[in-house]
Design an enzyme around this catalytic site. Structure first.
Site, PDB file in Angstrom:
ATOM      1  N   ARG A  71       2.948   5.566  31.559  1.00  0.00           N
ATOM      2  CA  ARG A  71       3.875   6.388  30.646  1.00  0.00           C
ATOM      3  C   ARG A  71       4.843   5.531  29.488  1.00  0.00           C
ATOM      4  O   ARG A  71       5.100   5.453  28.485  1.00  0.00           O
ATOM      5  CB  ARG A  71       4.555   7.879  30.813  1.00  0.00           C
ATOM      6  CG  ARG A  71       5.825   7.412  31.555  1.00  0.00           C
ATOM      7  CD  ARG A  71       6.381   8.506  32.344  1.00  0.00           C
ATOM      8  NE  ARG A  71       8.048   8.639  31.694  1.00  0.00           N
ATOM      9  CZ  ARG A  71       8.706   9.703  32.003  1.00  0.00           C
ATOM     10  NH1 ARG A  71       8.523   9.577  32.503  1.00  0.00           N
ATOM     11  NH2 ARG A  71      10.005   9.921  30.860  1.00  0.00           N
ATOM     12  N   CYS A 105      11.919  20.356  31.336  1.00  0.00           N
ATOM     13  CA  CYS A 105      12.511  20.045  30.684  1.00  0.00           C
ATOM     14  C   CYS A 105      11.666  18.571  30.247  1.00  0.00           C
ATOM     15  O   CYS A 105      12.499  17.961  29.866  1.00  0.00           O
ATOM     16  CB  CYS A 105      13.651  19.631  32.150  1.00  0.00           C
ATOM     17  SG  CYS A 105      13.439  18.646  33.126  1.00  0.00           S
ATOM     18  N   ARG A 109      20.521  15.960  37.411  1.00  0.00           N
ATOM     19  CA  ARG A 109      19.946  14.973  37.987  1.00  0.00           C
ATOM     20  C   ARG A 109      20.340  14.862  38.871  1.00  0.00           C
ATOM     21  O   ARG A 109      21.106  13.459  38.153  1.00  0.00           O
ATOM     22  CB  ARG A 109      18.579  14.707  37.308  1.00  0.00           C
ATOM     23  CG  ARG A 109      17.117  14.188  38.402  1.00  0.00           C
ATOM     24  CD  ARG A 109      15.621  14.168  37.115  1.00  0.00           C
ATOM     25  NE  ARG A 109      15.934  13.017  36.140  1.00  0.00           N
ATOM     26  CZ  ARG A 109      15.512  12.764  35.294  1.00  0.00           C
ATOM     27  NH1 ARG A 109      14.677  13.164  35.183  1.00  0.00           N
ATOM     28  NH2 ARG A 109      15.450  11.172  34.477  1.00  0.00           N
ATOM     29  N   ARG A 130      20.153  13.653  32.757  1.00  0.00           N
ATOM     30  CA  ARG A 130      19.723  12.620  32.930  1.00  0.00           C
ATOM     31  C   ARG A 130      21.235  11.472  33.953  1.00  0.00           C
ATOM     32  O   ARG A 130      21.026  10.462  33.159  1.00  0.00           O
ATOM     33  CB  ARG A 130      19.461  11.614  32.597  1.00  0.00           C
ATOM     34  CG  ARG A 130      18.182  12.641  32.214  1.00  0.00           C
ATOM     35  CD  ARG A 130      16.730  11.302  30.771  1.00  0.00           C
ATOM     36  NE  ARG A 130      15.431  11.957  30.906  1.00  0.00           N
ATOM     37  CZ  ARG A 130      14.989  12.321  30.028  1.00  0.00           C
ATOM     38  NH1 ARG A 130      15.954  12.605  29.412  1.00  0.00           N
ATOM     39  NH2 ARG A 130      13.591  13.245  30.036  1.00  0.00           N
ATOM     40  N   ASN A 181       6.795  14.957  32.002  1.00  0.00           N
ATOM     41  CA  ASN A 181       6.035  13.224  31.443  1.00  0.00           C
ATOM     42  C   ASN A 181       5.811  13.026  32.854  1.00  0.00           C
ATOM     43  O   ASN A 181       4.929  12.102  32.747  1.00  0.00           O
ATOM     44  CB  ASN A 181       7.246  12.713  30.998  1.00  0.00           C
ATOM     45  CG  ASN A 181       8.751  13.636  29.260  1.00  0.00           C
ATOM     46  OD1 ASN A 181       7.658  14.284  29.215  1.00  0.00           O
ATOM     47  ND2 ASN A 181       9.678  12.976  30.076  1.00  0.00           N
ATOM     48  N   ASP A 182       6.778  12.826  33.895  1.00  0.00           N
ATOM     49  CA  ASP A 182       5.592  12.335  34.796  1.00  0.00           C
ATOM     50  C   ASP A 182       4.685  13.139  35.188  1.00  0.00           C
ATOM     51  O   ASP A 182       3.604  11.849  36.125  1.00  0.00           O
ATOM     52  CB  ASP A 182       7.040  12.638  35.373  1.00  0.00           C
ATOM     53  CG  ASP A 182       7.315  11.367  35.679  1.00  0.00           C
ATOM     54  OD1 ASP A 182       7.559   9.743  35.384  1.00  0.00           O
ATOM     55  OD2 ASP A 182       9.044  11.176  35.775  1.00  0.00           O
ATOM     56  N   HIS A 206      10.858   5.793  28.702  1.00  0.00           N
ATOM     57  CA  HIS A 206      12.298   6.643  28.437  1.00  0.00           C
ATOM     58  C   HIS A 206      13.372   5.864  27.055  1.00  0.00           C
ATOM     59  O   HIS A 206      14.408   6.143  26.600  1.00  0.00           O
ATOM     60  CB  HIS A 206      13.145   5.816  29.510  1.00  0.00           C
ATOM     61  CG  HIS A 206      13.168   6.789  31.416  1.00  0.00           C
ATOM     62  ND1 HIS A 206      11.430   7.229  31.578  1.00  0.00           N
ATOM     63  CD2 HIS A 206      13.779   8.810  30.532  1.00  0.00           C
ATOM     64  CE1 HIS A 206      12.036   8.010  32.334  1.00  0.00           C
ATOM     65  NE2 HIS A 206      12.933   9.165  32.024  1.00  0.00           N
ATOM     66  N   GLU A 253       7.188  17.475  39.313  1.00  0.00           N
ATOM     67  CA  GLU A 253       6.951  15.755  38.351  1.00  0.00           C
ATOM     68  C   GLU A 253       5.572  15.033  39.122  1.00  0.00           C
ATOM     69  O   GLU A 253       5.012  14.313  38.249  1.00  0.00           O
ATOM     70  CB  GLU A 253       8.059  15.098  37.929  1.00  0.00           C
ATOM     71  CG  GLU A 253       8.714  14.501  39.309  1.00  0.00           C
ATOM     72  CD  GLU A 253       9.965  14.008  37.827  1.00  0.00           C
ATOM     73  OE1 GLU A 253      10.003  14.205  36.638  1.00  0.00           O
ATOM     74  OE2 GLU A 253      11.244  13.895  38.513  1.00  0.00           O
TER      75      GLU A 253
HETATM   76  C1  PEP Z   1      10.103  14.275  33.462  1.00  0.00           C
HETATM   77  O1  PEP Z   1       9.166  13.320  33.749  1.00  0.00           O
HETATM   78  O2  PEP Z   1       9.074  15.111  32.263  1.00  0.00           O
HETATM   79  C2  PEP Z   1      11.557  14.278  33.496  1.00  0.00           C
HETATM   80  C3  PEP Z   1      12.490  14.912  32.172  1.00  0.00           C
HETATM   81  O3  PEP Z   1      11.961  13.138  34.338  1.00  0.00           O
HETATM   82  P1  PEP Z   1      12.002  11.802  32.886  1.00  0.00           P
HETATM   83  O4  PEP Z   1      11.873  11.750  31.401  1.00  0.00           O
HETATM   84  O5  PEP Z   1      13.650  11.450  32.828  1.00  0.00           O
HETATM   85  O6  PEP Z   1      11.266  10.774  33.886  1.00  0.00           O
HETATM   86 MG    MG Z   2      10.518  12.424  35.687  1.00  0.00          MG
END
Ligand code: PEP
Ligand code: MG
Length: 601
Positions: free
Chosen positions: A483, A520, A346, A309, A472-473, A202, A449
């Site tokens: 990550r 996203c 979210r 977020r 991402n997750d 993040h 995710e």
């Molecule tokens: C993701 O996991 O792709 C996402 C958009 O949420 P975050 O990056 O805030 O975990």
């Molecule tokens: Mg996420």
């Protein structure tokens, strides 16, 4: 002597500046320039703080109980000696006078210099005095923060980096938390380098949203780079050049100018609709962290907010979580700023690499969890704090009376979580009815995710209006890669066939069931994936505002039906990235790009 460090490129562009080294614990001190006419007053602030600390230490010494060990008094002597030593306060004045740093920043800069000298000492006893020095500086910072004894900050006299006429600066740190990173928005720093962190941590995401060059995972950077060294950060290549020669600096300045010009050219696409070569309309949405980011989203031509977020409203608050009204104001600000365009809020996704600072019992458990990414995070955390969750839902529902709002639930993995979430929403509406408060309609969506959600999507979709894929997750949980951990960053691969198959499956299933689907995660803002995602049938992308024109340029040059025809071939390949490049080369050979250029002009 010049040398290079290699890390992960997380935010594009080139920054050239002098290094400011900051230890994580001191990241929260304010960094600003004071105007030349206020330099002496700032030095006076430092002097007042030093005198206040001297009084504090003297009083402690005086009040030591008779039975206290003699070492304690000796230790206070050492602290007093350090406090008055010219290498601390004298040299700190130099940073204020010569560089126009505010007192807190000057102190932490000088502490970094001294700490390094202590680290290099042969004598163990002397080496250990570093901790004493840190304690003295913490005391000084404490007095400055409290504004005791005339030491309050001169914030009204802050000047911008441009006004200051000082050398440009880049920040070098062991680590920066996502919330601290956010505090640097619009600050004096032109770029960031950290020792740790992954590409979609993040911290990296926030750096990207700030649209300034950053390299993370540069391992020894904070040890090898010294305060004030000149540094070039190449955020595209993930390279940091320390102490570059004038010729290298000139070369990078030329590349930077070229890239800036390219980006300025792209800005012309801002108000063009995003339509593929074969006439498919694509929705480009923005990811934001704060309500104030909505302006950047609009300016970039976003059709709405695809991911707000909201957890960033909850972080670094010293345990004072935002109440319903405060949240409502934040959401309403974003909603009104978007003038009728949808805003997808979210619900709080705290946990893993996004920690609240003061810990409730639950958070404490989470903090000490062995695997925080697999622990109490996102919807799991919200459901474990039902009153807090309903409060957030009420705030969002109330904001929905002011524009188009969608609620997005992070990290859904179990249908029981889904049912509890729907129940919480029903109760939140009930509470608003009982209180006679106005609220509006909302669509409710789930983030995909966790592989479980992707694999059982038809069941999940029975409860939701839309889904948003958090790649991402999804990559983290599909490949079992943290990550945020640079040690396994080389295995964190968005091109992994299993990841792509889950994304493709999710898009196809949602389209089949006539539910909106968006991506996203960072994949949406990475032009390397645009054609592939279009080929999968994706028509909604959400990303940092700064990425929108780049992705739009790709969309304008893509024949989505051609990529749809190639999708099985790419997904079935051992090396989908390579296969994608082959498809792209075939498109270029057919002249798709030429058609795109002609139609965009
Ligand atoms: C993701 O996991 O792709 C996402 C958009 O949420 P975050 O990056 O805030 O975990
Ligand atoms: Mg996420």
């Amino acid at each position: 002597m010049s040398f290079q460090l290699f890390g992960l490129p997380v935010s594009r562009g080139i920054a050239i500046g002098r290094a400011v080294l900051v230890a994580s614990s001191r990241l929260d001190v304010a960094h600003y320039y004071v105007a030349a006419k206020d330099v002496e007053t700032e030095i006076e602030r430092l002097r007042s703080a030093r005198d206040a600390v001297a009084r504090e230490l003297a009083a402690m010494q005086r009040d030591l109980p008779i039975e206290a060990p003699a070492e304690l008094s000796a230790l206070l002597d050492v602290h007093l000696m350090l406090l008055h030593d010219d290498t601390l306060t004298g040299a700190t004045k130099h940073w204020i006078r010569e560089r126009h740093y505010n007192a807190e920043w000057a102190l932490s800069a000088q502490l970094e210099v001294l700490a390094r000298q202590f680290d290099e000492m042969e004598d163990e006893y002397l080496r250990e005095r570093k901790a004493d020095l840190e304690q003295v500086v913490e005391r000084l910072l404490g007095v400055l923060a409290r504004g005791d004894d005339g030491a309050s900050p001169l914030v009204s006299h802050v000047v911008t980096p441009e006004q200051s006429g000082e050398d440009p600066l880049v920040l070098v740190a062991g680590d920066i938390s996502p919330a601290d990173m956010l505090r640097f928005k619009g600050s004096v720093f032109l770029g960031f380098v950290t020792d740790v962190g992954g590409k979609t941590s993040h911290t990296a995401i926030v750096a990207r949203s700030m649209d300034i060059p950053a390299v993370v995972g540069a391992r020894e950077a904070s040890r090898l780079i010294r305060q004030d060294d000149w540094v070039v950060i190449d955020g595209d290549a993930g390279v940091v050049i320390v102490d570059p020669s004038p010729a290298v600096i000139d070369e990078y300045r030329a590349v930077k100018r070229q890239r800036d010009l390219g980006r300025a050219g792209l800005a012309r696409l801002r108000h063009l609709p995003a339509v593929t070569l074969d006439g498919q309309r694509v929705e480009l949405l923005a990811n934001i962290e704060q309500p104030g980011d909505a302006g950047a989203a609009l300016a970039a031509g976003a059709a709405g907010i695809g991911l707000f977020r909201s957890e960033f409203l909850f972080m670094n608050r010293d345990g004072e979580l935002p109440g319903e009204d405060e949240q409502f104001e934040a959401y309403r600000t974003a909603v009104e700023a978007m003038h009728g365009r949808p805003v997808t809020i979210r619900t709080v996704d705290i946990g893993a690499d996004k920690a609240l600072d003061r810990m409730s019992a639950n958070e404490l458990r989470h903090e000490h969890a062995l695997n925080p990414a697999l622990g109490l995070r996102a919807i799991r955390w919200s459901l474990s704090e039902p009153a807090m969750f309903r409060q957030q839902l009420r705030a969002i529902l109330r904001a929905a009376a002011h524009g188009r709002v969608r609620i997005l639930i992070p990290m859904v993995a179990h249908l029981s979580e889904v049912r509890h979430t729907i129940d919480a929403l029903t109760r939140a509406r009930q509470q608003l009815d009982d209180a006679g408060r106005a609220y509006g309609p909302v669509e409710v969506g789930a983030m995909v995710e966790v592989p479980a959600a992707a694999l059982m999507l038809p069941a999940v979709l029975r409860y939701f209006d839309f889904v948003s894929i958090g790649t991402n997750d999804l990559i983290q949980y599909t490949l079992a890669i943290d990550r945020a951990d640079e040690a396994v960053a080389h295995l964190y691969n968005a091109w992994h066939p299993a990841v792509l198959q889950l994304v493709a499956q999710t898009v196809a299933c949602a389209n089949r069931l006539h539910k909106d689907v968006s991506v996203c995660g960072e994949m949406a803002g990475d032009p390397a994936f645009t054609e592939l995602l279009l080929g999968m049938g994706l028509r909604s992308f959400s990303m940092h505002p700064s990425q929108i024109v780049t992705i739009k340029e790709r969309i304008l040059a893509t024949d989505a039906s051609r990529w749809a025809a190639a999708i099985e071939r790419v997904l079935g390949a051992d090396d989908p990235e390579h296969e994608c490049q082959a498809v792209a080369a075939e498109c270029v050979a057919r002249g798709d790009a030429l058609v795109a250029t002609a139609s965009a002009v």
